[in-house]
Enzyme design. Structure first.
Site, short mmCIF file in Angstrom:
data_model
loop_
_atom_site.label_atom_id
_atom_site.label_comp_id
_atom_site.label_asym_id
_atom_site.label_seq_id
_atom_site.Cartn_x
_atom_site.Cartn_y
_atom_site.Cartn_z
N ASP A 85 0.87 -1.18 0.00
CA ASP A 85 0.00 0.00 0.00
C ASP A 85 0.91 1.23 0.00
O ASP A 85 2.14 1.12 -0.14
CB ASP A 85 -1.00 -0.04 1.18
CG ASP A 85 -0.33 0.13 2.54
OD1 ASP A 85 0.92 0.23 2.61
OD2 ASP A 85 -1.06 0.18 3.55
N HIS A 93 7.11 -31.21 9.72
CA HIS A 93 6.44 -29.94 9.45
C HIS A 93 5.37 -30.09 8.37
O HIS A 93 4.42 -29.34 8.34
CB HIS A 93 7.46 -28.88 9.02
CG HIS A 93 8.53 -28.68 10.04
ND1 HIS A 93 8.27 -28.22 11.31
CD2 HIS A 93 9.87 -28.90 9.98
CE1 HIS A 93 9.40 -28.16 11.99
NE2 HIS A 93 10.38 -28.57 11.21
N THR A 119 2.75 -1.78 8.80
CA THR A 119 3.19 -2.73 9.84
C THR A 119 3.49 -4.12 9.30
O THR A 119 4.10 -4.93 10.00
CB THR A 119 2.08 -2.91 10.89
OG1 THR A 119 0.91 -3.37 10.21
CG2 THR A 119 1.78 -1.60 11.61
N HIS A 126 9.74 -24.23 8.41
CA HIS A 126 8.74 -24.94 9.22
C HIS A 126 7.31 -24.77 8.69
O HIS A 126 6.52 -25.70 8.78
CB HIS A 126 8.77 -24.43 10.67
CG HIS A 126 9.99 -24.85 11.42
ND1 HIS A 126 10.04 -24.95 12.79
CD2 HIS A 126 11.23 -25.21 10.99
CE1 HIS A 126 11.24 -25.33 13.18
NE2 HIS A 126 11.99 -25.48 12.10
N CYS A 174 3.33 -3.15 4.01
CA CYS A 174 2.42 -2.06 4.39
C CYS A 174 3.08 -1.34 5.57
O CYS A 174 4.29 -1.49 5.78
CB CYS A 174 1.01 -2.57 4.68
SG CYS A 174 0.79 -3.58 6.15
#
Ligand code: RB5
Length: 146
Positions: A8, A133, A67, A98, A65
């Site tokens: 963004d 995994h 965060t 993993h 973005c």
């Protein structure tokens, strides 16, 4: 390796830095926007990149973005996507090894450009370990189909 990128407005500057870095390394990339600093909505770009990665048109995705949180939440709504927000290099290789993460998300307001490039390089150079995994990742995919 083909990498799809998106951001963004709050992640645009860091995305451009990451794109230049990957191009310098000879990695094939495509930017799915946003292309300007005008305010926009991160789910739009999360969806574009997530769809391309889920359809296997690209090997992996990078989303940015403010965060890394909103854009990863949105990307994870697309079936087959495992997007991991990473602010450290340990998480960046562990999420591939993993969790078989296929998108990494970063926050421009969280990590500086130097660390961000290390995180992206670490993510791209790691691979899924399979084994124990695999069963767990398969369980994630089972949840998607419920
Ligand atoms: C935009 O202001 C900001 O909310 C967005 O980039 C992101 O941080 C959301 O999770």
């Amino acid at each position: 390796m083909k990498i799809a990128l998106g951001s963004d407005h709050a992640g645009l500057s860091l995305k451009i830095i990451i794109m230049k870095h990957l191009e310098e390394k000879g990695i094939e990339i495509k930017d799915f926007g946003t292309y300007t600093s005008d305010s926009c909505d991160y789910p739009d770009y999360a969806y574009k990149v997530a769809k391309e990665v889920a359809e296997k048109n690209f090997d992996l995705g990078v989303l940015v973005c403010g965060t890394g949180i909103g854009i990863s939440i949105a990307a994870n709504k697309v079936k087959g996507i495992r997007a991991a927000v990473c602010s450290d290099t340990f998480s960046a290789h562990a999420c591939r090894e993993h969790n078989n993460a296929n998108i990494i998300a970063l926050g421009e307001r969280i990590v500086g450009p130097g660390l961000a490039l290390d995180i992206v390089d670490t993510f791209l150079n790691a691979s899924f370990e399979g084994g124990r995994h695999e069963k767990r990742v398969n369980k994630i995919m089972e949840i998607e189909s419920k």
